[in-house]
Design a protein around this motif. Sequence first.
Motif, PDB file in Angstrom:
ATOM      1  N   MET A  79      -2.669  -0.760 -21.283  1.00 19.88           N
ATOM      2  CA  MET A  79      -2.452  -1.635 -20.140  1.00 19.88           C
ATOM      3  C   MET A  79      -2.510  -0.820 -18.855  1.00 19.88           C
ATOM      4  O   MET A  79      -1.908   0.231 -18.740  1.00 19.88           O
ATOM      5  CB  MET A  79      -1.084  -2.306 -20.288  1.00 19.88           C
ATOM      6  N   THR A  80      -3.253  -1.312 -17.880  1.00 16.49           N
ATOM      7  CA  THR A  80      -3.352  -0.598 -16.613  1.00 16.49           C
ATOM      8  C   THR A  80      -2.179  -0.959 -15.717  1.00 16.49           C
ATOM      9  O   THR A  80      -1.601  -2.032 -15.815  1.00 16.49           O
ATOM     10  CB  THR A  80      -4.673  -0.974 -15.879  1.00 16.49           C
ATOM     11  N   SER A  81      -1.832  -0.012 -14.855  1.00 17.43           N
ATOM     12  CA  SER A  81      -0.725  -0.273 -13.941  1.00 17.43           C
ATOM     13  C   SER A  81      -1.216  -1.186 -12.815  1.00 17.43           C
ATOM     14  O   SER A  81      -2.379  -1.128 -12.422  1.00 17.43           O
ATOM     15  CB  SER A  81      -0.174   1.032 -13.392  1.00 17.43           C
ATOM     16  N   PRO A  82      -0.339  -2.007 -12.285  1.00 17.60           N
ATOM     17  CA  PRO A  82      -0.748  -2.950 -11.238  1.00 17.60           C
ATOM     18  C   PRO A  82      -1.071  -2.226  -9.939  1.00 17.60           C
ATOM     19  O   PRO A  82      -0.516  -1.183  -9.642  1.00 17.60           O
ATOM     20  CB  PRO A  82       0.473  -3.858 -11.073  1.00 17.60           C
ATOM     21  N   ASN A  83      -2.000  -2.815  -9.159  1.00 12.40           N
ATOM     22  CA  ASN A  83      -2.290  -2.241  -7.850  1.00 12.40           C
ATOM     23  C   ASN A  83      -1.164  -2.610  -6.888  1.00 12.40           C
ATOM     24  O   ASN A  83      -0.241  -3.347  -7.238  1.00 12.40           O
ATOM     25  CB  ASN A  83      -3.663  -2.695  -7.337  1.00 12.40           C
ATOM     26  N   GLU A  84      -1.239  -2.089  -5.674  1.00 12.80           N
ATOM     27  CA  GLU A  84      -0.145  -2.274  -4.717  1.00 12.80           C
ATOM     28  C   GLU A  84       0.134  -3.753  -4.448  1.00 12.80           C
ATOM     29  O   GLU A  84       1.285  -4.184  -4.425  1.00 12.80           O
ATOM     30  CB  GLU A  84      -0.473  -1.553  -3.413  1.00 12.80           C
ATOM     31  N   ARG A  85      -0.907  -4.528  -4.255  1.00 10.27           N
ATOM     32  CA  ARG A  85      -0.737  -5.955  -3.947  1.00 10.27           C
ATOM     33  C   ARG A  85      -0.050  -6.677  -5.116  1.00 10.27           C
ATOM     34  O   ARG A  85       0.854  -7.486  -4.911  1.00 10.27           O
ATOM     35  CB  ARG A  85      -2.095  -6.581  -3.645  1.00 10.27           C
ATOM     36  N   GLN A  86      -0.477  -6.378  -6.335  1.00 11.65           N
ATOM     37  CA  GLN A  86       0.140  -6.990  -7.513  1.00 11.65           C
ATOM     38  C   GLN A  86       1.594  -6.533  -7.662  1.00 11.65           C
ATOM     39  O   GLN A  86       2.464  -7.337  -7.999  1.00 11.65           O
ATOM     40  CB  GLN A  86      -0.654  -6.631  -8.772  1.00 11.65           C
ATOM     41  N   LEU A  87       1.824  -5.259  -7.410  1.00 11.29           N
ATOM     42  CA  LEU A  87       3.177  -4.721  -7.543  1.00 11.29           C
ATOM     43  C   LEU A  87       4.123  -5.352  -6.517  1.00 11.29           C
ATOM     44  O   LEU A  87       5.256  -5.704  -6.844  1.00 11.29           O
ATOM     45  CB  LEU A  87       3.156  -3.196  -7.408  1.00 11.29           C
ATOM     46  N   VAL A  88       3.652  -5.526  -5.293  1.00  7.35           N
ATOM     47  CA  VAL A  88       4.473  -6.182  -4.271  1.00  7.35           C
ATOM     48  C   VAL A  88       4.806  -7.605  -4.710  1.00  7.35           C
ATOM     49  O   VAL A  88       5.951  -8.045  -4.597  1.00  7.35           O
ATOM     50  CB  VAL A  88       3.783  -6.171  -2.889  1.00  7.35           C
ATOM     51  N   ALA A  89       3.816  -8.319  -5.231  1.00  4.22           N
ATOM     52  CA  ALA A  89       4.060  -9.693  -5.698  1.00  4.22           C
ATOM     53  C   ALA A  89       5.080  -9.712  -6.839  1.00  4.22           C
ATOM     54  O   ALA A  89       5.970 -10.574  -6.877  1.00  4.22           O
ATOM     55  CB  ALA A  89       2.747 -10.334  -6.138  1.00  4.22           C
ATOM     56  N   LEU A  90       4.973  -8.748  -7.765  1.00  4.96           N
ATOM     57  CA  LEU A  90       5.943  -8.674  -8.865  1.00  4.96           C
ATOM     58  C   LEU A  90       7.348  -8.363  -8.354  1.00  4.96           C
ATOM     59  O   LEU A  90       8.329  -8.957  -8.815  1.00  4.96           O
ATOM     60  CB  LEU A  90       5.515  -7.604  -9.873  1.00  4.96           C
ATOM     61  N   VAL A  91       7.437  -7.447  -7.409  1.00  6.97           N
ATOM     62  CA  VAL A  91       8.736  -7.090  -6.845  1.00  6.97           C
ATOM     63  C   VAL A  91       9.335  -8.300  -6.133  1.00  6.97           C
ATOM     64  O   VAL A  91      10.517  -8.612  -6.319  1.00  6.97           O
ATOM     65  CB  VAL A  91       8.623  -5.884  -5.881  1.00  6.97           C
ATOM     66  N   GLN A  92       8.523  -8.984  -5.334  1.00  6.67           N
ATOM     67  CA  GLN A  92       9.014 -10.151  -4.611  1.00  6.67           C
ATOM     68  C   GLN A  92       9.533 -11.219  -5.577  1.00  6.67           C
ATOM     69  O   GLN A  92      10.539 -11.863  -5.308  1.00  6.67           O
ATOM     70  CB  GLN A  92       7.907 -10.741  -3.731  1.00  6.67           C
TER      71      GLN A  92
END
Length: 177
Positions: free
Chosen positions: A1-14
């Motif tokens: 599994m690849t790690s999420p990019n910054e935009r995806q990570l921000v959405a997950l954190v939010q």
Amino acid sequence: MTSPNERQLVALVQANLPYDTRLFQQLITPYLPTLKGYCVKLLNNLPDAEDVVQETIIKVLAHLKTFKWAVSFKAWLFKIAHNECINKIRDRRWDSIEPSDEYLENLIADENNNEDLATSLSGLLMHLSFADRNIMLLRYRTELEFKEIADICHLKLSAVKMRHKRVIAFLQQTLKT
């Protein structure tokens, strides 16, 4: 599994705040060394810089739910850090009056010829005005674009580019001698 990019990570954190901060830690950790270095160089004071980094992280955590992608996450992070640095300077009641543009002409480089280039540059940067030092640090330490720097510093793009060019010319001239 690849790690999420910054935009995806921000959405997950939010989506997971305030109950799960593990993803927030994953988002913020890569920026911490650069953030701390930026604050140390801007404030010339390690304890104050560490305080500012902590305040920045707290503000990012508190306001991340409302973050919109008008700018990159990195630019938003450093804008908060920039504002916190200014607050720290105000708290210390430093003289925040900007010297005139001629102050560059009055700076004299250290005459110690045994210093390496990085040490010389670091020493010269500490003598720049807050605004000029901030522009140089945001450009070269954080690798932000001029447009992002202009937004962070509340300056016009042309003013940022002019200040940058003037400081570069000063540094080149000073280091030649």
